[in-house]
Design a protein around this motif. Structure first.
Motif, short mmCIF file in Angstrom:
data_model
loop_
_atom_site.label_atom_id
_atom_site.label_comp_id
_atom_site.label_asym_id
_atom_site.label_seq_id
_atom_site.Cartn_x
_atom_site.Cartn_y
_atom_site.Cartn_z
N PRO A 42 25.32 -3.87 63.63
CA PRO A 42 25.52 -3.11 62.28
C PRO A 42 26.50 -2.04 62.56
O PRO A 42 27.09 -1.50 61.41
CB PRO A 42 24.17 -2.27 62.11
CG PRO A 42 23.45 -2.35 63.10
CD PRO A 42 24.03 -3.47 64.07
N TRP A 98 16.22 -0.17 66.22
CA TRP A 98 16.53 -1.17 64.87
C TRP A 98 17.88 -1.82 65.38
O TRP A 98 18.03 -3.13 64.91
CB TRP A 98 16.63 -0.24 63.75
CG TRP A 98 16.92 -1.17 62.61
CD1 TRP A 98 16.20 -1.80 61.89
CD2 TRP A 98 18.46 -1.14 62.16
NE1 TRP A 98 17.16 -2.44 60.88
CE2 TRP A 98 18.54 -1.94 61.03
CE3 TRP A 98 19.58 -0.43 62.48
CZ2 TRP A 98 19.46 -2.19 60.18
CZ3 TRP A 98 20.63 -0.70 61.71
CH2 TRP A 98 20.76 -1.49 60.78
N ARG A 99 18.80 -0.97 65.64
CA ARG A 99 20.21 -1.36 66.09
C ARG A 99 20.23 -2.30 67.30
O ARG A 99 20.67 -3.71 67.19
CB ARG A 99 21.05 -0.20 66.37
CG ARG A 99 22.60 -1.11 66.75
CD ARG A 99 23.59 0.09 67.04
NE ARG A 99 24.80 -0.40 67.27
CZ ARG A 99 25.70 0.00 68.30
NH1 ARG A 99 25.12 1.09 68.99
NH2 ARG A 99 26.72 -0.46 68.75
N VAL A 129 21.86 5.60 63.51
CA VAL A 129 21.32 4.21 63.97
C VAL A 129 21.66 3.53 65.54
O VAL A 129 21.26 2.87 66.06
CB VAL A 129 21.15 3.04 62.96
CG1 VAL A 129 20.68 3.26 61.85
CG2 VAL A 129 22.53 2.44 62.72
N LEU A 180 18.40 -5.98 58.17
CA LEU A 180 19.57 -5.26 57.59
C LEU A 180 18.66 -4.60 56.38
O LEU A 180 19.16 -3.41 56.24
CB LEU A 180 20.71 -5.98 57.23
CG LEU A 180 21.64 -6.29 58.22
CD1 LEU A 180 22.66 -7.23 57.55
CD2 LEU A 180 22.25 -5.04 58.85
N ARG A 199 16.98 -1.12 57.38
CA ARG A 199 17.68 -0.02 58.01
C ARG A 199 16.87 1.28 57.89
O ARG A 199 16.59 1.99 56.76
CB ARG A 199 19.17 0.07 57.24
CG ARG A 199 20.01 0.93 58.20
CD ARG A 199 21.30 1.30 57.45
NE ARG A 199 22.07 2.13 58.24
CZ ARG A 199 23.17 1.64 58.96
NH1 ARG A 199 23.52 0.44 59.18
NH2 ARG A 199 23.74 2.53 59.72
#
Length: 113
Positions: free
Chosen positions: A111, A100-101, A95, A87, A90
Motif C-alpha cells: 500500500p 497490516w502493511r 502504516v 485495504l 486500513r
C-alpha cells in the motif's frame, strides 16, 4: 469454452494485475524477511496462509497467461478478494512498519507503493 467464462477469466486476470503491485523479484525478496514471516494466520503449519499465498503469487506472476489453470484463476480471485477486504481495514496513522502493511505485502500488494 464459452465467451462468458473467457470474459470472467480475463476480468480476474486484470483485477489480479491491479491488486498485485509488487514484482516477482520484490515479492520474493520480501517473503525472505523476518517481517514477512512474522504476520498472518497459520492453519497449523509453520507458514502463515498469506506467506504461502505470496509464494504462489510469485509463481503466478511468472506464468504466461495461456498457461494459467482454473486453479490458478481461483487463487488469483482469492488474492483480489483478500487485497480489497484488507485495504478497507486500513488503520489510522503511519502504516509503514505495521502488521497490516506486512500482511498485505505477503499477498503481493504494497500500500506504500
Amino acid at each position: 469454452m464459452s465467451g462468458k467464462s473467457d470474459t470472467g477469466r480475463e476480468d480476474v486476470i486484470d483485477e489480479f494485475g491491479t491488486a498485485v503491485n509488487m514484482t516477482p523479484g520484490d515479492l520474493r525478496k520480501w517473503l525472505a524477511t523476518d517481517d514477512s514471516k512474522s504476520v498472518g494466520q497459520s492453519d497449523g503449519g509453520d507458514e502463515s496462509v498469506g506467506h504461502a499465498s505470496g509464494r504462489r503469487i510469485v509463481e503466478l506472476l511468472e506464468k504466461k497467461k495461456a498457461d494459467l489453470t482454473d486453479d490458478d484463476i481461483a487463487h488469483m480471485r482469492k488474492v483480489v478478494g483478500y487485497v480489497h477486504r484488507h485495504l478497507g481495514q486500513r488503520p489510522d496513522g503511519d502504516v509503514t512498519d505495521s502488521r497490516w502493511r506486512y500482511s498485505l505485502m505477503n499477498w503481493g500488494h504494497d500500500p506504500e507503493a
